[in-house]
Design an enzyme around this catalytic site. Structure first.
Site, short mmCIF file in Angstrom:
data_model
loop_
_atom_site.label_atom_id
_atom_site.label_comp_id
_atom_site.label_asym_id
_atom_site.label_seq_id
_atom_site.Cartn_x
_atom_site.Cartn_y
_atom_site.Cartn_z
N THR A 16 41.40 34.40 34.50
CA THR A 16 40.68 35.66 34.75
C THR A 16 41.66 36.81 34.54
OG1 THR A 16 41.23 35.62 37.08
CG2 THR A 16 39.13 34.65 36.46
N TRP B 251 27.09 53.75 51.62
CA TRP B 251 27.57 53.36 50.31
C TRP B 251 26.80 54.07 49.20
CZ3 TRP B 251 28.84 47.47 49.71
CH2 TRP B 251 29.85 47.16 50.64
N GLU C 114 34.88 32.32 36.95
CA GLU C 114 34.94 31.27 37.96
C GLU C 114 33.62 30.52 38.12
OE1 GLU C 114 36.07 34.28 38.09
OE2 GLU C 114 37.83 34.50 39.37
N LYS D 50 32.49 54.80 49.54
CA LYS D 50 31.98 54.99 50.90
C LYS D 50 31.97 56.47 51.22
CE LYS D 50 32.17 50.95 53.69
NZ LYS D 50 32.99 50.02 54.39
#
Ligand code: ADP
Length: 550
Positions: free
Chosen positions: A188, A450, A336, A445
């Protein structure tokens, strides 16, 4: 009591055997780094994959040894996929877009014994070779005529594909072994820290392949002519080399030629009806078409434009539908997770909805596919309801989800129930549609609430002058963070900060409106085509928002 069915291992070699035997004439078209187009077939790829296996055996490669590639999408790369894994070695696809130091780290960490590379990468390999201690042979994936100069590699270690592979027999009996054996390795990109290796198995790959081809997943079949733009070094090109073999689909492999014009020409000449690539590639295609209004993309006959790796913007859904007559569709997952976890398709009950209602559903990343279990959890690990409102980190479990990283890097990843943390934050609605809010590390935030950068970016790219948009949080004395919008304008278009904000005011909640808009020539991208938010946050850390006194 055990069942009485044959206990045959699920091995990748069975895919190429099937494709060669039952779809032998089906074409594999590659535009090579050398510039020309080569026509091959599943039969020929099958033969070359056996030549690869013979060459590896003669070289003394053993089961589990890692073999690296630095290569674009081509029939040779495809033959390596099957030849390396089929013979029991591990196919390690290295992402050439990473920093050279990361590439050296990855090859050394994997202890690759042979490195196959395209001529394009000769300067890179020449530079890195002295550091690559484990590599015993460097094979250039070309013929003698195109062999480049690769200073820094001893003559006896520098091999030519045609001589190393081409002189081998096309007969090889694939070995049988435990289906849980490692088949391929992909690191990754790791925006922080060193890249980590995801080690797939034959079993995980075969199960992912079986699911990914399904009608309600990628809908791949023998009539599919797939332009595979997603690189074969990016999460096994989303598994498509395997699914295409399993169903005998035609593959069109663009090599390094990913600019809008080359992609368009290849789609047209090969009658591509399905395509797969990250949204940035389709943006390049769109800007080429913007410059050539005389072209009518309907002539392509494209049916499905598959995307993944980043959110599919509404403007892209609309444009594929309007200009191409094609359905855009996104999948969500990560290296993954092999990578497919959810796919954004409509349900039969949605057929009666209006186009814009359908588009709202297609903006969601999609519904789980059988074999992947999903959960969203709060900060204490408690499961959150699937009501389309509660959002939390997504965890996944299934036979093609990683249990940890190669050589134990990063430590134990799974929770007590065996779920893997994705680092993505999402909602899941009662129909099971997962919708990404943000990467956990990218969330903004503001005053304890959010703001979804994905939603804001999506809204911004709906403005006709906007080609690409990125939203990041910048520090704010009162609200902790406020969104800052960075915009790349489409060629030949103009817009002011106020025009963009006015447009957004009609699209998103008032308190989500970015505090500022900055126009940039381009946005930085990661090696897998995602906007590099970390870098943007660094660059704009001290950005002075209007109305904030210093
Ligand atoms: P990398 O190695 O760069 O992390 P991956 O392909 O593994 O590359 O990246 C996976 C991440 O990409 C996911 O965790 C998610 O944040 C993002 N991603 C993948 N698909 C989508 C999608 N359809 N919409 C939004 N983000 C996505």
């Amino acid at each position: 009591m055990l069942g009485l069915m044959q206990d045959r291992p699920l091995l990748i070699s069975s895919l190429i055997d099937y494709a060669s035997a039952f779809h032998g004439d089906t074409e594999i078209v590659s535009r090579l780094p050398e510039g020309h187009v080569r026509r091959s077939s599943w039969r020929q790829v099958g033969e070359v994959s056996k030549q690869v296996a013979n060459a590896l055996t003669e070289f003394g490669v053993h089961q589990g040894d890692r073999i690296a590639t630095l290569a674009w999408n081509s029939d040779r790369h495809l033959a390596l996929y099957f030849g390396v894994s089929g013979s029991g070695a591990v196919m390690h696809t290295v992402n050439p877009r990473l920093f050279p130091e990361q590439i050296a780290y990855i090859i050394n960490h994997a202890e690759d014994r042979i490195l196959f590379f395209d001529i394009t990468f000769a300067p890179l390999v020449s530079r890195l070779a002295p550091e690559l201690d484990s590599v015993e042979a460097f094979v250039v994936m070309t013929d003698r005529e195109h062999m480049p100069d690769v200073p820094g590699i001893a003559a006896d270690k520098l091999l030519c594909w045609d001589e190393f592979i081409g002189r081998q027999s096309t007969h090889f009996d694939w070995p049988e072994f435990d289906e849980r054996s490692a088949s391929s390795l992909c690191y990754t990109s790791g925006t922080t820290g060193n890249p980590k290796g995801v080690l797939y198995s034959h079993r995980s790959t075969m199960l992912h392949t079986l699911m990914a081809a399904a009608r309600d997943a990628n809908d791949v079949h023998s009539g599919s002519v797939i332009l595979l733009v997603v690189p074969m070094f990016h999460a096994n090109a989303w598994g498509t080399p395997y699914t295409a073999a399993m169903v005998g689909a035609t593959l069109v492999l663009p090599g390094p030629h990913l600019d809008g014009e080359s992609v368009y020409e290849l789609m047209k000449s090969e009658g591509v009806n399905q395509s797969q690539g990250v949204p940035t590639v389709w943006m390049m295609l769109f800007s080429y078409l913007d410059e050539h209004p005389e072209i009518d993309p309907h002539e392509l006959g494209l049916r499905i434009a598959g995307t993944g790796g980043a959110a599919l913007p509404l403007s892209m859904i609309e444009r594929f539908e309007r200009d191409f007559g094609a359905q855009a569709m996104q999948g969500w997952g990560m290296t993954e997770t092999s990578p497919l976890c959810v796919i954004g398709r409509l349900l039969p009950k949605h057929e009666r909805l209006s186009d814009s209602e359908k588009h709202q559903i297609m903006l969601k990343q999609g519904r789980g596919i059988c074999g992947v279990e999903l959960k969203i959890v709060d900060d204490d690990g408690n499961r959150l309801p699937w009501d389309g409102k509660a959002f939390g980190e997504v965890w996944v479990r299934g036979p093609w989800i990683a249990s940890g990283y190669f050589k134990g890097e990063g430590g134990d990843k799974l929770d007590a129930e065996g779920f893997f943390p994705t680092g993505d934050v999402a909602t899941i609605d009662p129909d099971g549609y997962l919708q990404l809010v943000d990467r956990a590390k990218d969330v903004i935030k503001s005053g304890g609430e959010w703001v979804s950068s994905i939603d804001l970016e999506n809204a911004a790219t709906g403005h006709p002058a906007v080609a690409e948009a990125a939203v990041i949080g910048v520090p704010h004395p009162k609200w902790q963070e406020r969104p800052l919008l960075l915009v790349v304008l489409r060629k030949g278009q103009s817009a002011t900060r106020e025009e963009i904000l006015d447009y957004l005011a009609g699209e998103v909640a008032k308190w989500w409106l970015p505090d500022d808009v900055v126009f940039v020539d381009e946005l930085p991208h990661t090696a897998t085509g995602k906007i590099l938010k970390l870098e943007l946050r660094r660059q704009y850390r001290d950005h002075k928002l209007p109305g904030v006194s210093s």
